[in-house]
Design a protein around this motif. Structure first.
Motif, PDB file in Angstrom:
ATOM      1  N   UNK A 116     -74.737  16.895  73.492  1.00 41.92           N
ATOM      2  CA  UNK A 116     -74.460  16.733  74.921  1.00 41.92           C
ATOM      3  C   UNK A 116     -73.378  17.719  75.358  1.00 41.92           C
ATOM      4  N   UNK A 117     -72.326  17.809  74.558  1.00 41.20           N
ATOM      5  CA  UNK A 117     -71.267  18.794  74.781  1.00 41.20           C
ATOM      6  C   UNK A 117     -70.889  19.389  73.424  1.00 41.20           C
ATOM      7  N   UNK A 118     -70.543  20.662  73.420  1.00 36.76           N
ATOM      8  CA  UNK A 118     -70.108  21.297  72.188  1.00 36.76           C
ATOM      9  C   UNK A 118     -71.257  21.542  71.227  1.00 36.76           C
ATOM     10  N   UNK A 119     -70.978  21.389  69.945  1.00 35.72           N
ATOM     11  CA  UNK A 119     -71.964  21.684  68.906  1.00 35.72           C
ATOM     12  C   UNK A 119     -71.967  20.581  67.859  1.00 35.72           C
ATOM     13  N   UNK A 120     -72.971  20.620  66.994  1.00 41.26           N
ATOM     14  CA  UNK A 120     -72.997  19.726  65.854  1.00 41.26           C
ATOM     15  C   UNK A 120     -72.331  20.363  64.653  1.00 41.26           C
ATOM     16  N   UNK A 121     -72.383  19.672  63.526  1.00 43.33           N
ATOM     17  CA  UNK A 121     -71.864  20.267  62.304  1.00 43.33           C
ATOM     18  C   UNK A 121     -72.760  21.432  61.900  1.00 43.33           C
ATOM     19  N   UNK A 122     -72.157  22.451  61.287  1.00 39.04           N
ATOM     20  CA  UNK A 122     -72.920  23.623  60.879  1.00 39.04           C
ATOM     21  C   UNK A 122     -72.526  24.027  59.459  1.00 39.04           C
ATOM     22  N   UNK A 123     -73.358  24.846  58.813  1.00 36.20           N
ATOM     23  CA  UNK A 123     -73.117  25.167  57.393  1.00 36.20           C
ATOM     24  C   UNK A 123     -71.717  25.675  57.089  1.00 36.20           C
ATOM     25  N   UNK A 124     -71.108  26.390  57.994  1.00 38.15           N
ATOM     26  CA  UNK A 124     -69.769  26.918  57.720  1.00 38.15           C
ATOM     27  C   UNK A 124     -68.694  25.835  57.689  1.00 38.15           C
ATOM     28  N   UNK A 125     -69.048  24.607  58.148  1.00 35.60           N
ATOM     29  CA  UNK A 125     -68.065  23.514  58.149  1.00 35.60           C
ATOM     30  C   UNK A 125     -67.860  22.913  56.759  1.00 35.60           C
ATOM     31  N   UNK A 126     -68.799  23.157  55.863  1.00 33.96           N
ATOM     32  CA  UNK A 126     -68.665  22.588  54.513  1.00 33.96           C
ATOM     33  C   UNK A 126     -69.313  23.549  53.523  1.00 33.96           C
ATOM     34  N   UNK A 127     -68.524  24.434  52.954  1.00 28.90           N
ATOM     35  CA  UNK A 127     -69.008  25.405  51.978  1.00 28.90           C
ATOM     36  C   UNK A 127     -68.797  24.827  50.578  1.00 28.90           C
ATOM     37  N   UNK A 128     -69.830  24.915  49.731  1.00 34.09           N
ATOM     38  CA  UNK A 128     -69.732  24.391  48.363  1.00 34.09           C
ATOM     39  C   UNK A 128     -68.520  24.974  47.651  1.00 34.09           C
ATOM     40  N   UNK A 129     -67.776  24.099  46.973  1.00 34.40           N
ATOM     41  CA  UNK A 129     -66.608  24.538  46.217  1.00 34.40           C
ATOM     42  C   UNK A 129     -65.333  24.577  47.028  1.00 34.40           C
ATOM     43  N   UNK A 130     -65.422  24.269  48.327  1.00 31.91           N
ATOM     44  CA  UNK A 130     -64.241  24.278  49.193  1.00 31.91           C
ATOM     45  C   UNK A 130     -64.140  22.938  49.931  1.00 31.91           C
ATOM     46  N   UNK A 131     -62.924  22.637  50.369  1.00 30.17           N
ATOM     47  CA  UNK A 131     -62.740  21.446  51.192  1.00 30.17           C
ATOM     48  C   UNK A 131     -63.433  21.642  52.546  1.00 30.17           C
ATOM     49  N   UNK A 132     -64.103  20.606  53.057  1.00 30.75           N
ATOM     50  CA  UNK A 132     -64.750  20.746  54.370  1.00 30.75           C
ATOM     51  C   UNK A 132     -63.724  20.999  55.472  1.00 30.75           C
ATOM     52  N   UNK A 133     -64.159  21.674  56.502  1.00 31.18           N
ATOM     53  CA  UNK A 133     -63.308  21.884  57.670  1.00 31.18           C
ATOM     54  C   UNK A 133     -63.028  20.532  58.337  1.00 31.18           C
ATOM     55  N   UNK A 134     -61.829  20.318  58.864  1.00 33.78           N
ATOM     56  CA  UNK A 134     -61.500  19.048  59.529  1.00 33.78           C
ATOM     57  C   UNK A 134     -62.065  19.005  60.958  1.00 33.78           C
ATOM     58  N   UNK A 185     -67.733   5.967  59.938  1.00 33.49           N
ATOM     59  CA  UNK A 185     -67.916   7.421  59.861  1.00 33.49           C
ATOM     60  C   UNK A 185     -69.131   7.745  59.019  1.00 33.49           C
ATOM     61  N   UNK A 186     -69.945   8.662  59.523  1.00 39.17           N
ATOM     62  CA  UNK A 186     -71.045   9.211  58.743  1.00 39.17           C
ATOM     63  C   UNK A 186     -70.609  10.527  58.128  1.00 39.17           C
ATOM     64  N   UNK A 187     -70.592  10.574  56.807  1.00 37.36           N
ATOM     65  CA  UNK A 187     -70.231  11.804  56.096  1.00 37.36           C
ATOM     66  C   UNK A 187     -71.535  12.547  55.797  1.00 37.36           C
ATOM     67  N   UNK A 188     -71.755  13.664  56.456  1.00 33.42           N
ATOM     68  CA  UNK A 188     -73.054  14.339  56.440  1.00 33.42           C
ATOM     69  C   UNK A 188     -72.945  15.719  55.807  1.00 33.42           C
ATOM     70  N   UNK A 189     -73.979  16.080  55.065  1.00 35.11           N
ATOM     71  CA  UNK A 189     -74.036  17.465  54.609  1.00 35.11           C
ATOM     72  C   UNK A 189     -74.171  18.363  55.825  1.00 35.11           C
ATOM     73  N   UNK A 190     -73.671  19.578  55.703  1.00 39.56           N
ATOM     74  CA  UNK A 190     -73.511  20.421  56.895  1.00 39.56           C
ATOM     75  C   UNK A 190     -74.832  20.870  57.520  1.00 39.56           C
ATOM     76  N   UNK A 191     -75.975  20.619  56.833  1.00 36.58           N
ATOM     77  CA  UNK A 191     -77.259  21.010  57.420  1.00 36.58           C
ATOM     78  C   UNK A 191     -77.923  19.865  58.189  1.00 36.58           C
ATOM     79  N   UNK A 192     -77.253  18.685  58.263  1.00 39.81           N
ATOM     80  CA  UNK A 192     -77.893  17.515  58.870  1.00 39.81           C
ATOM     81  C   UNK A 192     -78.250  17.730  60.339  1.00 39.81           C
TER      82      UNK A 192
END
Length: 819
Positions: A138-156, A122-129
């Motif tokens: 190819x399908x769907x979306x990549x990670x986005x800033x709202x998936x990991x807000x500072x001070x909160x648990x990242x979205x699963x 698993x690659x653990x990436x900051x949400x701006x990667x």
């Protein structure tokens, strides 16, 4: 019958029919010319296609010209790794030379919720990667800033790599929006990466939790602002990193250092670029030799047909009609060779890619046939065929009619000039072949040296099984030490296993991490550095490493995390030149950083030297042995380890049983998916793979070049013998012996072969530095040059012997009537 009129289409069709008949009458000539072109075109196109994909256009990411890696260069000029914590990352992003930066980490997770757990990287990436890399999914979306807000648990949420999506979900696009359970936690699949998006070579991408922990560091990548040069970036980042080093000195080199930014592909250029360019030079020579072969064949054949051209001109054929006819023949040959070359390029490309070092090129590279290069090679082949196919016709399309009428043989004016041209072409071809043989010999010599190097350990029937530890498990020193010991004990009990040992980071031939240390009773020095390895005492007998002095610590000492250390002979000679290493004391710079790195009590104190082991390779296959230290793995345990398994049979066959034993300790514990035995570990070393690539491909091209040169010689001598058959008959009728005829046939090519060998030797000596830079052997080796000369002269002798023998056995009466 000579046809001289008619419609253009009819003339063209008749020219094609006549050309096909002529080529069919000489199948050996036709096949040789076509194969020569096909080999040159196919090999050159395939190799350059690899070079273009890897070195010139490897990445699908946005703004790759400004996408940079960062490195630190210490006072010794060596590159040092580092990590930045969350605060340092935020400060870095504020730099006036940086447009954006992202951080990442990598860890092993387990797919749960199925009958059989599956290990995934698993690659653990900051949400701006994903926005940083700028590649649409190819399908769907990549990670986005709202998936990991500072001070909160990242979205699963999770983005799947293309290969993992193919393997685990059978390329089903409807999985977007479904759940994937990893370590008993449900993640929503939000996207599928395209095939060329292979960043980090991981299976899945999840949001990284940015923790406010000074010792929790990440890998950091940057993109420079437009117009910022690398030198400007180096200068601007240095004060910032110097401040980082003051705030957290344990994560940066001691003393002075420099910041150096590297282009995204610079490391690959350094590791593989020269090798690929060397191979490109080899196939370019092969293309030249192939085209030279066709030139020789066409010129020799044209010279033998000069009487035909003169007769056709004498009975009224216009000059352009003769030229047009030969142009048709040359184009048929060239286009057929080009067509086969295209097919060969596609077939050979995959074979070349399979021989490339696995981790020496970016896996984002889309290696496919490069059309512009293919067109260039085809154009060269066609031009070669046209020039040397038309040369005899242009020479003889306006003959001296009195000479033609008087000539009863195939020898006419112009053959002397044609003979000189043939001799020059043969000499050039021999010289290039000699250079190829010398280069191939040097590459093979280097590869043999690498495969016979003294390792200092026994890699047979032993493998390394990497075992990651999942986050939030075995968080205390005692729990982790007991867990690793249980794993080792269960693996050792597996039927077929002779011995098992812990090797956290010590799998040779490139092992350990460079660590600074102090010696008791001596002043501290930043230049005191050695490779540090964490192992169990069974590591040494498992690898059959000899003990030079003293002894290895016991299992009890290992279990307790005893403050003991073993060094190698190189370290003993360098730092204990009086032979007083045993009983000495060494202090290491180890830091307790739970839960990732757990340190035993007293591990940061003085460690007593209890033994000296015999040297083994520890810095790759080419480099000399460096100072090396070994301590009980319990002194400092990471979230993961490796188990060395020595087996009574091929160790990889025991993997299923070993995995069952590991699962018996912890049902959710997985091993890394592709463990290797140490023999394959050695063969995966970059220098081994690089030498193997150069030696086998260079060797194959050299053999092809030798065959082409031999065939070219054979063809020239054959045409020369056929041209002089009538002369030989007269000589034998006047009393000449067959040996004399034999010598005449040989003598015709001896000068060209001698000149070619001489020029080839000069080229091999002159280009030795180029060859030696990318191969361990030397093209100046006298034995190597003598061997290459003998091989080339022998091939030339065989090529000349067959037609010479045929000439010597000709019946004089048949020869006198020959026309």
């Amino acid at each position: 019958m000579i046809w001289v009129g008619g419609a253009p289409v009819q003339r063209f069709l008749q020219d094609v029919q006549y050309a096909l008949r002529q080529l069919k009458k000489s199948p050996g000539f036709t096949a040789t010319a076509v194969i020569s072109l096909a080999l040159g075109i196919g090999a050159t196109t395939a190799v350059f296609s690899v070079i273009y994909a890897i070195l010139m256009n490897p990445y699908p990411y946005a703004h790759t010209d400004r996408f940079m890696h960062m490195s630190l260069i210490d006072a010794e000029g060596k590159r040092q790794g580092f990590g930045l914590n969350s605060d340092q990352w935020r400060e870095l992003k504020k730099s006036p030379v940086i447009e954006d930066a992202f951080v990442e980490d990598e860890w092993s997770l387990t797919v749960t919720g199925h009958d059989f757990p599956e290990d995934v990287e698993a690659g653990f990436e900051s949400s701006n990667m994903f926005n940083f890399l700028g590649v649409p999914m190819l399908y769907g979306r990549g990670l986005q800033p709202s998936d990991a807000v500072d001070g909160h648990e990242p979205e699963p949420v999770v983005v799947l790599s293309y290969k993992f999506w193919q393997r685990h979900f059978n390329s089903d696009p409807s999985v977007v929006g479904q759940k994937l359970q990893m370590v008993h936690k449900d993640y929503t699949i939000v996207g599928i990466a395209p095939s060329r998006f292979t960043w980090g070579d991981v299976d899945v991408y999840v949001p990284q939790k940015i923790v406010e922990e000074p010792n929790h560091t990440f890998n950091t990548e940057i993109r420079l602002k437009p117009g910022v040069t690398r030198d400007q970036a180096d200068a601007a980042l240095l004060p910032l990193f110097q401040q980082f080093a003051k705030d957290r000195p344990q994560g940066f080199p001691k003393g002075s250092f420099k910041v150096h930014v590297l282009g995204l592909n610079d490391n690959f250029l350094q590791d593989l670029g020269g090798t690929l360019y060397l191979l490109l030079s080899a196939v370019a020579l092969l293309l030249l030799i192939g085209c030279g072969n066709v030139s020789i064949l066409l010129l020799a054949r044209g010279t033998s047909r000069m009487h035909e051209f003169a007769l056709r001109a004498a009975v009224g054929a216009r000059r352009w009609r003769i030229v047009q006819q030969l142009l048709t023949e040359a184009l048929l040959l060239s286009l057929t060779g080009a067509a086969l070359g295209v097919g060969l390029a596609y077939l050979s490309l995959g074979k070349i890619v399979d021989t490339l070092p696995k981790y020496a090129y970016p896996h984002e590279a889309a290696i496919r046939i490069n059309v512009p290069v293919l067109c260039f090679c085809v154009a060269v082949a066609i031009l070669t065929g046209v020039i040397f196919g038309l040369w005899p016709a242009l020479q003889m399309s306006r003959p001296d009619m009195s000479q033609v009428m008087q000539s009863g043989t195939r020898k006419v004016a112009g053959s002397v000039r044609g003979g000189r041209a043939l001799g020059s072409l043969i000499a050039g071809q021999i010289a290039l072949t000699m250079l190829m043989l010398a280069g191939a010999g040097a590459a093979l010599e280097g590869f043999v040296k690498l495969t016979t190097v003294h390792l200092g350990y026994d890699p047979h029937n032993i493998m390394s099984v990497p075992i990651p530890v999942h986050e939030n498990t075995y968080k205390t020193w005692a729990d982790r030490a007991n867990y690793f010991e249980q794993l080792k004990t269960r693996v050792a009990a597996t039927p077929g296993v002779a011995m098992a040992a812990i090797s956290t980071n010590a799998t040779p031939p490139s092992n350990g991490g460079d660590t600074l240390f102090d010696i008791l009773g001596r002043p501290s020095s930043q230049e005191q550095k050695a490779r540090l390895n964490f192992v169990s005492p069974g590591y040494f007998p498992a690898l059959k490493i000899g003990i030079a002095q003293g002894q290895i610590w016991s299992e009890t000492e290992n279990h307790n995390g005893a403050p003991v250390i073993v060094i190698n002979e190189t370290m003993a000679r360098k730092y204990f030149p009086k032979g007083n290493a045993l009983g000495g004391a060494i202090k290491l710079q180890l830091k307790d950083a739970p839960p990732f790195n757990l340190m035993a009590p007293g591990a940061d104190g003085w460690l007593r030297v209890v033994g000296v082991i015999q040297d083994k390779l520890d810095d790759g296959l080419r480099n000399p042995v460096v100072p090396e230290m070994f301590v009980p793995y319990t002194l400092w345990m990471r979230m993961g380890t490796q188990i060395l398994v020595r087996a009574q049979v091929s160790p990889l066959t025991l993997l299923p049983a070993i995995r069952k034993q590991i699962a018996a300790v912890d049902p959710e514990q997985q091993t890394i998916s592709d463990p290797q035995d140490l023999e394959h570990w050695i063969m995966s070393e970059p220098e081994y793979e690089q030498e193997r690539l150069v030696s086998w491909l260079f060797g194959a091209f050299a053999v092809l070049a030798l065959l082409l040169a031999a065939v070219g010689l054979y063809s020239v001598v054959s045409y020369s013998v056929a041209q002089r058959t009538n002369e030989f008959g007269i000589r034998m009728a006047l009393g000449a012996q067959r040996e004399h005829i034999w010598k005449m046939a040989f003598r015709s090519m001896s000068v060209s072969v001698s000149v070619g060998v001489g020029v080839g030797l000069v080229l091999a000596l002159a280009l030795n530095k180029v060859v030696a830079h990318w191969a361990e052997g030397s093209s100046r080796d006298p034995l190597l040059l003598a061997g290459a000369t003998m091989v080339l002269v022998l091939a030339a002798a065989i090529a000349c012997a067959v037609p010479a023998r045929r000439a010597a056995k000709t019946d004089p009466m048949v020869a006198l009537r020959y026309e």
